[in-house]
Design an enzyme around this catalytic site. Structure first.
Site: not given
Lengths: 376, 84
Positions: A75, A100, A117, A121, A127
């Site tokens: 959510g 979002e 970002h 990955h 990270h």
């Protein structure tokens, strides 16, 4: 890196935007993803091209809650997105939580920042503990988008996996930041300059080199210098060949065993296609150069020391080919980098040399430096 | 369940922190361990690990800076451990 240091074993990757968020216009999503890929493209040998159907290396989706990978989104807030390290199947894919509020600026969640970002990955980066790094796990809405750049930690990480972008003395710039070079870069007049590909486009001539191209118009003296991605974001860099079919108002761009079609600054749907759909034999892995003769409506494909001829009227490869380049174009080097037609002459480029070939006289009439078109 | 608002908020925070450590720092998914033994060494170690990774002051306690970072939106990939 992820455990085991997974990384792509190839440098040219495909991506596909499978669906869109309703928060943004589609072109804003396309642009954010393309810009995010460019961030990584500029510091590695990696190149990306977009496909519109089938399985891409990097599949990009917007989804809410459970979306088929047993890692449901939660959510609004908290988890914004996730992505998988390199590999086949769902590996390499990037998922964005459509609960979002995705935005172009930082009033909501900035899609470009999150995409850059997540695509980190997708390329194999884990990270970072550096707060300034793009790969830091926590979203920072205070990032100044106008001055965005990778941190040294991001660059070190990705270059650990893939190395630096290839650099040669002929490269017009060494892009370490997302800053386009100024027009008229001195490298244009490097005596050793060679070109990847050359094509006409609506009366102008485009000279492709690495991630950039010079745009030479007969109306202006000074050639313009641009990033390929600034005109055609989903085209790969370091292309092999390009040619224009004026009757179709289309330029075809070749890299490896694929080719794309562009009309002006618009990418045409249904591409890339395989070069073998043109009738080239499977032994041909890439095209070195190509041009289309407007008058004869024939397109010539050059690969190594041979060439093939394609009939634009029948849309088929002509029988009796391939032939040796040196036999039918005497005086031209046996292998060529680029070629285009202008004023009825065929201009062949091989390294730093240019051979102006008169097809009627069947001989080379001038030998010039390759960069003579750039006022050098 | 706690009846007063403060206790309820505290409970929510504990749950949030626990999920955070489970999801991103490989804390064993054992609810009782955390709620009842939040000062136990495995939990303190995980909080310290998280604080160190995120560049926070390493206290092993759930101070306001730590909680603020935990509440921020973030990427869903675990910071440490295997991604499966």
């Amino acid at each position: 890196t992820f455990p085991g240091e997974p990384k792509w074993k190839k440098t040219h990757l495909t991506y596909r935007i499978v669906n869109y968020t309703k928060d943004l216009p589609r072109d804003a999503v396309d642009s954010a993803i393309e810009k995010a890929l460019t961030v990584w493209e500029e510091v590695t040998p990696l190149t990306f091209s977009r496909i519109y159907e089938g399985e891409a290396d990097i599949m990009i989706i917007f989804a809410v809650r459970e979306h088929g990978d047993f890692l449901p989104f939660d959510g609004p807030g908290k988890v914004l997105a996730h992505a998988y390290p390199p590999g086949s199947g769902f590996y390499g894919d990037a998922h964005f939580d459509d609960d979002e509020q995705w935005t172009k600026d930082t009033s909501g969640i900035n899609l470009f920042l999150v995409a850059a970002h997540e695509l980190g990955h997708s390329l194999g980066l884990q990270h970072s503990t550096e707060r300034e790094a793009l790969m830091y796990p926590v979203y920072d809405p205070r990032t100044d988008l106008t001055r965005f750049r990778l941190s040294q930690d991001d660059v070190d990480g990705i270059q650990f996996l893939y190395g630096s972008p290839p650099v040669s003395p002929n490269d017009p710039v060494v892009p370490t930041e997302s800053v386009p070079p100024e027009p008229g870069t001195p490298a244009a007049c490097d005596p050793a300059l060679s070109f990847d590909a050359i094509s006409t486009l609506r009366g102008e001539i485009l000279f492709f080199k690495g991630r950039h191209f010079w745009r030479k118009s007969f109306r202006t003296f000074e050639p313009e210098f641009h990033l390929i991605s600034s005109f055609w974001p989903s085209l790969p860099s370091r292309i092999d060949a390009a040619y224009e079919v004026t009757s179709k108002d289309t330029v075809f761009i070749f890299k490896g065993n694929q080719f794309w079609a562009i009309r002006g600054n618009e990418m045409q749907a249904g591409y890339p296609r395989g070069i073998h759909t043109l009738g080239l034999p499977s032994t041909v892995r890439k095209i070195d150069a190509a041009f289309s003769d407007k008058e004869k409506k024939k397109t010539y494909f050059f690969a190594e020391d041979k060439y093939w001829r394609f009939d634009e009227k029948t849309q088929s490869m002509e029988p009796g080919f391939p032939k040796q380049i040196v036999e039918d174009f005497p005086g031209v080097e046996p292998e060529v980098d680029a070629v285009f037609e202008v004023f009825g002459f065929y201009c062949f480029f091989s390294g730093s040399s240019q051979f102006e070939f008169d097809p009627n006289a069947k001989k080379v009439t001038h030998v010039l430096k390759s960069n003579s078109w750039l006022n050098c | 369940y706690p009846l007063d608002r403060a206790a309820r908020a505290n409970e929510d925070t504990m749950e949030l922190v626990q999920q955070y450590l489970e999801n991103y720092y490989n804390l064993a998914k054992d609810t009782k361990q955390f709620v009842r033994r939040k000062d136990s060494s495995p939990v303190v170690q995980k909080i310290q690990e998280m604080q160190k990774f995120l560049g926070l002051e390493v206290t092993g306690k759930l101070d306001s800076d730590t909680l603020e970072v935990i509440r921020k939106p973030r990427c869903g990939i675990p910071d440490v451990g295997f991604f499966s």
